[in-house]
Motif scaffolding. Structure first.
Motif, PDB file in Angstrom:
ATOM      1  N   PRO A  47      11.628  32.578  26.626  1.00  0.00           N
ATOM      2  CA  PRO A  47      10.630  32.133  27.339  1.00  0.00           C
ATOM      3  C   PRO A  47       9.450  32.811  26.709  1.00  0.00           C
ATOM      4  O   PRO A  47       9.425  33.719  26.112  1.00  0.00           O
ATOM      5  CB  PRO A  47      10.870  32.761  28.710  1.00  0.00           C
ATOM      6  N   VAL A  48       8.200  32.250  26.898  1.00  0.00           N
ATOM      7  CA  VAL A  48       6.959  32.778  26.346  1.00  0.00           C
ATOM      8  C   VAL A  48       5.745  32.051  27.197  1.00  0.00           C
ATOM      9  O   VAL A  48       6.102  30.868  27.857  1.00  0.00           O
ATOM     10  CB  VAL A  48       6.802  32.055  24.952  1.00  0.00           C
ATOM     11  N   GLY A  49       4.861  32.882  27.578  1.00  0.00           N
ATOM     12  CA  GLY A  49       3.689  32.526  28.263  1.00  0.00           C
ATOM     13  C   GLY A  49       2.561  32.271  27.054  1.00  0.00           C
ATOM     14  O   GLY A  49       2.560  32.866  26.138  1.00  0.00           O
ATOM     15  N   LEU A  50       1.604  31.186  27.259  1.00  0.00           N
ATOM     16  CA  LEU A  50       0.675  30.971  26.036  1.00  0.00           C
ATOM     17  C   LEU A  50      -0.409  31.685  26.610  1.00  0.00           C
ATOM     18  O   LEU A  50      -1.162  31.828  25.727  1.00  0.00           O
ATOM     19  CB  LEU A  50       0.508  29.521  26.270  1.00  0.00           C
ATOM     20  N   LYS A  51      -0.565  32.253  27.802  1.00  0.00           N
ATOM     21  CA  LYS A  51      -1.928  33.074  28.469  1.00  0.00           C
ATOM     22  C   LYS A  51      -1.109  34.398  28.799  1.00  0.00           C
ATOM     23  O   LYS A  51      -0.047  34.348  29.671  1.00  0.00           O
ATOM     24  CB  LYS A  51      -2.608  32.418  29.275  1.00  0.00           C
ATOM     25  N   ASP A  52      -1.958  35.451  28.936  1.00  0.00           N
ATOM     26  CA  ASP A  52      -1.494  36.573  29.613  1.00  0.00           C
ATOM     27  C   ASP A  52      -1.947  36.783  30.786  1.00  0.00           C
ATOM     28  O   ASP A  52      -1.868  37.925  31.758  1.00  0.00           O
ATOM     29  CB  ASP A  52      -1.679  37.777  28.608  1.00  0.00           C
ATOM     30  N   GLU A  53      -2.862  35.773  31.171  1.00  0.00           N
ATOM     31  CA  GLU A  53      -3.604  35.983  32.666  1.00  0.00           C
ATOM     32  C   GLU A  53      -2.576  35.259  33.766  1.00  0.00           C
ATOM     33  O   GLU A  53      -2.462  34.058  33.388  1.00  0.00           O
ATOM     34  CB  GLU A  53      -4.926  35.359  32.703  1.00  0.00           C
ATOM     35  N   MET A  54      -2.488  35.956  34.814  1.00  0.00           N
ATOM     36  CA  MET A  54      -1.767  35.155  35.828  1.00  0.00           C
ATOM     37  C   MET A  54      -2.493  34.043  36.479  1.00  0.00           C
ATOM     38  O   MET A  54      -3.723  33.877  36.403  1.00  0.00           O
ATOM     39  CB  MET A  54      -1.498  36.178  37.079  1.00  0.00           C
ATOM     40  N   GLY A  55      -1.763  32.962  36.633  1.00  0.00           N
ATOM     41  CA  GLY A  55      -2.077  31.747  37.189  1.00  0.00           C
ATOM     42  C   GLY A  55      -2.899  30.641  36.068  1.00  0.00           C
ATOM     43  O   GLY A  55      -3.194  29.495  36.608  1.00  0.00           O
ATOM     44  N   ALA A  56      -2.728  31.257  34.900  1.00  0.00           N
ATOM     45  CA  ALA A  56      -3.591  30.233  33.885  1.00  0.00           C
ATOM     46  C   ALA A  56      -2.324  29.172  33.337  1.00  0.00           C
ATOM     47  O   ALA A  56      -2.996  28.032  33.272  1.00  0.00           O
ATOM     48  CB  ALA A  56      -3.890  31.143  32.721  1.00  0.00           C
ATOM     49  N   ASP A  57      -1.080  29.524  33.396  1.00  0.00           N
ATOM     50  CA  ASP A  57      -0.267  28.360  32.836  1.00  0.00           C
ATOM     51  C   ASP A  57       1.084  28.685  33.283  1.00  0.00           C
ATOM     52  O   ASP A  57       1.499  29.821  33.507  1.00  0.00           O
ATOM     53  CB  ASP A  57      -0.288  28.261  31.515  1.00  0.00           C
ATOM     54  N   SER A  58       2.093  27.831  33.319  1.00  0.00           N
ATOM     55  CA  SER A  58       3.467  28.326  33.676  1.00  0.00           C
ATOM     56  C   SER A  58       4.254  28.592  32.345  1.00  0.00           C
ATOM     57  O   SER A  58       3.526  28.474  31.181  1.00  0.00           O
ATOM     58  CB  SER A  58       4.224  26.934  34.175  1.00  0.00           C
ATOM     59  N   VAL A  59       5.522  29.128  32.464  1.00  0.00           N
ATOM     60  CA  VAL A  59       6.230  29.621  31.346  1.00  0.00           C
ATOM     61  C   VAL A  59       6.850  28.356  30.410  1.00  0.00           C
ATOM     62  O   VAL A  59       6.741  27.371  30.722  1.00  0.00           O
ATOM     63  CB  VAL A  59       7.559  30.347  31.792  1.00  0.00           C
ATOM     64  N   LYS A  60       6.653  28.676  29.328  1.00  0.00           N
ATOM     65  CA  LYS A  60       7.139  27.693  27.893  1.00  0.00           C
ATOM     66  C   LYS A  60       8.221  28.095  27.471  1.00  0.00           C
ATOM     67  O   LYS A  60       8.687  29.211  27.559  1.00  0.00           O
ATOM     68  CB  LYS A  60       5.988  27.502  27.181  1.00  0.00           C
ATOM     69  N   ILE A  61       8.692  27.399  26.467  1.00  0.00           N
ATOM     70  CA  ILE A  61       9.997  27.494  25.685  1.00  0.00           C
ATOM     71  C   ILE A  61       9.821  27.707  24.227  1.00  0.00           C
ATOM     72  O   ILE A  61       9.023  26.815  23.780  1.00  0.00           O
ATOM     73  CB  ILE A  61      11.055  26.708  26.331  1.00  0.00           C
ATOM     74  N   PHE A  62       9.981  28.916  23.978  1.00  0.00           N
ATOM     75  CA  PHE A  62       9.981  28.868  22.198  1.00  0.00           C
ATOM     76  C   PHE A  62      11.033  28.867  21.399  1.00  0.00           C
ATOM     77  O   PHE A  62      12.235  29.552  21.847  1.00  0.00           O
ATOM     78  CB  PHE A  62       9.240  30.395  22.159  1.00  0.00           C
ATOM     79  N   CYS A  63      11.299  27.996  20.549  1.00  0.00           N
ATOM     80  CA  CYS A  63      12.190  27.914  19.809  1.00  0.00           C
ATOM     81  C   CYS A  63      12.213  28.364  18.361  1.00  0.00           C
ATOM     82  O   CYS A  63      11.213  28.226  17.765  1.00  0.00           O
ATOM     83  CB  CYS A  63      12.502  26.310  19.435  1.00  0.00           C
ATOM     84  N   PRO A  64      12.735  29.605  18.089  1.00  0.00           N
ATOM     85  CA  PRO A  64      12.585  30.308  16.920  1.00  0.00           C
ATOM     86  C   PRO A  64      12.961  29.626  15.569  1.00  0.00           C
ATOM     87  O   PRO A  64      12.669  29.984  14.765  1.00  0.00           O
ATOM     88  CB  PRO A  64      13.243  31.482  16.980  1.00  0.00           C
ATOM     89  N   LYS A  65      13.936  28.555  15.712  1.00  0.00           N
ATOM     90  CA  LYS A  65      14.336  27.958  14.406  1.00  0.00           C
ATOM     91  C   LYS A  65      13.415  27.103  14.176  1.00  0.00           C
ATOM     92  O   LYS A  65      13.063  27.064  12.952  1.00  0.00           O
ATOM     93  CB  LYS A  65      15.409  27.062  15.010  1.00  0.00           C
ATOM     94  N   CYS A  66      12.664  26.313  14.937  1.00  0.00           N
ATOM     95  CA  CYS A  66      11.551  25.355  14.501  1.00  0.00           C
ATOM     96  C   CYS A  66      10.182  26.050  14.787  1.00  0.00           C
ATOM     97  O   CYS A  66       9.097  25.364  14.276  1.00  0.00           O
ATOM     98  CB  CYS A  66      11.543  23.970  14.976  1.00  0.00           C
ATOM     99  N   GLN A  67      10.023  27.096  15.434  1.00  0.00           N
ATOM    100  CA  GLN A  67       8.740  27.808  15.528  1.00  0.00           C
ATOM    101  C   GLN A  67       7.626  26.924  16.555  1.00  0.00           C
ATOM    102  O   GLN A  67       6.559  27.062  16.194  1.00  0.00           O
ATOM    103  CB  GLN A  67       8.000  28.098  14.191  1.00  0.00           C
ATOM    104  N   CYS A  68       8.380  26.269  17.303  1.00  0.00           N
ATOM    105  CA  CYS A  68       7.565  25.383  18.278  1.00  0.00           C
ATOM    106  C   CYS A  68       7.759  25.683  19.673  1.00  0.00           C
ATOM    107  O   CYS A  68       8.831  26.521  20.116  1.00  0.00           O
ATOM    108  CB  CYS A  68       8.142  23.887  18.204  1.00  0.00           C
ATOM    109  N   VAL A  69       6.727  25.431  20.432  1.00  0.00           N
ATOM    110  CA  VAL A  69       6.769  25.779  21.930  1.00  0.00           C
ATOM    111  C   VAL A  69       6.808  24.530  22.674  1.00  0.00           C
ATOM    112  O   VAL A  69       6.119  23.608  22.345  1.00  0.00           O
ATOM    113  CB  VAL A  69       5.348  26.508  22.384  1.00  0.00           C
TER     114      VAL A  69
END
Length: 147
Positions: A47-69
């Motif tokens: 799991p990864v957040g694209l922002k550190d501010e609450m309410g800015a965005d929902s959690v995303k998924i980071f793939c370390p193999k392809c380095q994509c979110v």
């Protein structure tokens, strides 16, 4: 204050925000990283957040193999209750700030034995439309364009 006042919902939202902020700080401590290791060990994504501010965005998924979110699939809500770490709006999505922008990278730096080998260029997926390769400039517009 009566039972029909909206102070309870404000209190609940404030508690969820506080919980999310505490969670984000805890998971980057030594104890938190160990707890997440026990929870996430064997998982191909983090799991990864694209922002550190609450309410800015929902959690995303980071793939370390392809380095994509990636955007996770929508959660089918069992009820209209907003649990801890959920952002408002009734979507049931976990706030990305509850994981923060640092977690997956610090996690993989700490447990470098979990870092997968990157995808080799010869085995990487090549997007095609009717058998023709999609030009690099078209892939750059789509976000995660590969190698």
């Amino acid at each position: 204050i009566g039972p029909d006042d909206s102070d309870d919902s404000h209190l609940t939202q404030s508690a969820c925000t506080l919980y999310g902020l505490i969670h984000a700080r805890y998971i980057i401590t030594a104890h938190g990283l160990d707890a997440m290791y026990n929870k996430c060990n064997g998982q191909p994504v983090l799991p990864v957040g694209l922002k550190d501010e609450m309410g800015a965005d929902s959690v995303k998924i980071f793939c370390p193999k392809c380095q994509c979110v990636y955007h996770p699939p929508p959660i089918r809500s069992r009820s209209s209750h907003h649990g801890p770490g959920n952002s408002g709006g009734g979507s049931g999505a976990v706030d990305g700030a509850a994981f923060g922008t640092t977690f997956p990278h610090l996690f993989l730096m700490t447990f470098n034995n979990l870092v997968p080998d990157r995808i080799s260029p010869d085995s990487a997926y090549v997007p095609r439309v009717f058998g023709f390769r999609v030009h690099q400039s078209a892939r750059q517009r789509s976000g995660c364009g590969g190698a």
